[in-house]
Design a protein around this motif. Sequence first.
Motif, PDB file in Angstrom:
ATOM      1  N   TYR A   1      22.109 -32.479 -10.168  1.00 11.70           N
ATOM      2  CA  TYR A   1      22.330 -31.236  -9.436  1.00 11.70           C
ATOM      3  C   TYR A   1      23.811 -31.058  -9.106  1.00 11.70           C
ATOM      4  O   TYR A   1      24.552 -32.023  -8.973  1.00 11.70           O
ATOM      5  CB  TYR A   1      21.501 -31.224  -8.157  1.00 11.70           C
ATOM      6  N   CYS A   2      24.190 -29.767  -8.897  1.00  8.27           N
ATOM      7  CA  CYS A   2      25.588 -29.470  -8.609  1.00  8.27           C
ATOM      8  C   CYS A   2      25.964 -29.877  -7.196  1.00  8.27           C
ATOM      9  O   CYS A   2      27.127 -30.112  -6.901  1.00  8.27           O
ATOM     10  CB  CYS A   2      25.848 -27.979  -8.825  1.00  8.27           C
ATOM     11  N   SER A   3      24.975 -29.937  -6.299  1.00  5.41           N
ATOM     12  CA  SER A   3      25.270 -30.142  -4.885  1.00  5.41           C
ATOM     13  C   SER A   3      24.057 -30.744  -4.190  1.00  5.41           C
ATOM     14  O   SER A   3      22.946 -30.702  -4.722  1.00  5.41           O
ATOM     15  CB  SER A   3      25.581 -28.790  -4.234  1.00  5.41           C
TER      16      SER A   3
ATOM     17  N   THR B   1      22.727 -29.406  -1.666  1.00  8.46           N
ATOM     18  CA  THR B   1      21.885 -28.249  -1.361  1.00  8.46           C
ATOM     19  C   THR B   1      20.858 -28.035  -2.473  1.00  8.46           C
ATOM     20  O   THR B   1      19.663 -27.900  -2.208  1.00  8.46           O
ATOM     21  CB  THR B   1      22.751 -26.983  -1.221  1.00  8.46           C
ATOM     22  N   CYS B   2      21.327 -28.025  -3.715  1.00  8.69           N
ATOM     23  CA  CYS B   2      20.424 -27.811  -4.851  1.00  8.69           C
ATOM     24  C   CYS B   2      19.461 -28.988  -4.999  1.00  8.69           C
ATOM     25  O   CYS B   2      18.292 -28.792  -5.338  1.00  8.69           O
ATOM     26  CB  CYS B   2      21.210 -27.608  -6.135  1.00  8.69           C
ATOM     27  N   ALA B   3      19.922 -30.198  -4.756  1.00  7.59           N
ATOM     28  CA  ALA B   3      19.061 -31.371  -4.885  1.00  7.59           C
ATOM     29  C   ALA B   3      17.908 -31.290  -3.895  1.00  7.59           C
ATOM     30  O   ALA B   3      16.748 -31.472  -4.257  1.00  7.59           O
ATOM     31  CB  ALA B   3      19.873 -32.650  -4.670  1.00  7.59           C
TER      32      ALA B   3
ATOM     33  N   VAL C   1      25.034 -29.372 -16.331  1.00  7.43           N
ATOM     34  CA  VAL C   1      24.733 -28.148 -15.611  1.00  7.43           C
ATOM     35  C   VAL C   1      23.563 -28.433 -14.674  1.00  7.43           C
ATOM     36  O   VAL C   1      22.668 -29.204 -15.002  1.00  7.43           O
ATOM     37  CB  VAL C   1      24.461 -26.978 -16.598  1.00  7.43           C
ATOM     38  N   CYS C   2      23.594 -27.844 -13.509  1.00  5.53           N
ATOM     39  CA  CYS C   2      22.625 -28.101 -12.441  1.00  5.53           C
ATOM     40  C   CYS C   2      21.186 -27.855 -12.907  1.00  5.53           C
ATOM     41  O   CYS C   2      20.905 -26.866 -13.576  1.00  5.53           O
ATOM     42  CB  CYS C   2      22.950 -27.184 -11.266  1.00  5.53           C
ATOM     43  N   SER C   3      20.280 -28.766 -12.548  1.00  5.44           N
ATOM     44  CA  SER C   3      18.867 -28.646 -12.944  1.00  5.44           C
ATOM     45  C   SER C   3      18.053 -27.792 -11.982  1.00  5.44           C
ATOM     46  O   SER C   3      16.873 -27.538 -12.236  1.00  5.44           O
ATOM     47  CB  SER C   3      18.212 -30.029 -12.999  1.00  5.44           C
ATOM     48  N   ALA C   4      18.626 -27.362 -10.875  1.00  8.15           N
ATOM     49  CA  ALA C   4      17.873 -26.562  -9.904  1.00  8.15           C
ATOM     50  C   ALA C   4      17.562 -25.188 -10.496  1.00  8.15           C
ATOM     51  O   ALA C   4      18.386 -24.615 -11.221  1.00  8.15           O
ATOM     52  CB  ALA C   4      18.672 -26.408  -8.621  1.00  8.15           C
ATOM     53  N   GLU C   5      16.384 -24.681 -10.171  1.00  6.13           N
ATOM     54  CA  GLU C   5      15.994 -23.379 -10.677  1.00  6.13           C
ATOM     55  C   GLU C   5      16.939 -22.315 -10.125  1.00  6.13           C
ATOM     56  O   GLU C   5      17.233 -22.298  -8.942  1.00  6.13           O
ATOM     57  CB  GLU C   5      14.555 -23.088 -10.243  1.00  6.13           C
ATOM     58  N   GLY C   6      17.424 -21.455 -10.999  1.00  3.30           N
ATOM     59  CA  GLY C   6      18.270 -20.356 -10.566  1.00  3.30           C
ATOM     60  C   GLY C   6      19.723 -20.723 -10.343  1.00  3.30           C
ATOM     61  O   GLY C   6      20.516 -19.875  -9.941  1.00  3.30           O
ATOM     62  N   CYS C   7      20.096 -21.978 -10.563  1.00  2.00           N
ATOM     63  CA  CYS C   7      21.500 -22.376 -10.405  1.00  2.00           C
ATOM     64  C   CYS C   7      22.079 -22.744 -11.760  1.00  2.00           C
ATOM     65  O   CYS C   7      21.462 -23.485 -12.516  1.00  2.00           O
ATOM     66  CB  CYS C   7      21.635 -23.558  -9.451  1.00  2.00           C
ATOM     67  N   GLU C   8      23.244 -22.203 -12.047  1.00  2.00           N
ATOM     68  CA  GLU C   8      23.880 -22.442 -13.341  1.00  2.00           C
ATOM     69  C   GLU C   8      25.180 -23.209 -13.182  1.00  2.00           C
ATOM     70  O   GLU C   8      25.966 -23.298 -14.119  1.00  2.00           O
ATOM     71  CB  GLU C   8      24.201 -21.100 -13.991  1.00  2.00           C
TER      72      GLU C   8
HETATM   73 ZN    ZN Z   1      23.025 -26.135  -8.264  1.00  2.00          ZN
END
Ligand code: ZN
Length: 176
Positions: A156-158, A160-162, A135-142
């Motif tokens: 990260y999922c993407s 963008t999140c990275a 699951v993505c480690s970015a804050e606010g992304c699940e």
């Molecule tokens: Zn993400």
Amino acid sequence: MDYDTFGSNAVELAIDLANTGRDAPDWAARFLRGHDEWFEGTTDFTLSPGETARAGETADLVRAVALAGSRQEVMDRLNALLARARPRPYATDHDGELHLHYARPDAPLLEQLTTTVAMGLSQVVAQHGWQRLGVCSAEGCEDVYVDTSRNASRRYCSNTCASRSTVAAYRARRKA
Ligand SMILES: [Zn+2]
Ligand SMILES: [Zn+2]
């Protein structure tokens, strides 16, 4: 809907399904229309409300597999997902290349989706290990992801999140 290794394959469909928003009542049909490259040209992209609900359950199971914390948990959740699959391998060249699908094109649309997602996800877990899902480690992304990087270093999922997280970490360091 292809038997394949990483890349342009069924596991991506599974991950996309798990990350798709379900606010619209016809979210599942829209999702399928947006992924029509997985289906033969004659497919009718409509689902009943009951089928849409079951597509949501499949999405939840994919997510549960990605969130699992042990091999036993992964197996239990994969088996719950696989219990919904009805694999019927089928050779096709609908995109110009001869390849195999997990489901027949005349099977109900929901069955094609569930089968492809369950088989694609299981295949990657069995071949490459369940730690490849996360699951993505970015804050606010699940959002969940499958890590196709060579050294299994994805967090990260993407992109963008990275990059969002890199910027946030930089700002936090400067403040400190
Ligand atoms: Zn993400
Ligand atoms: Zn295909």
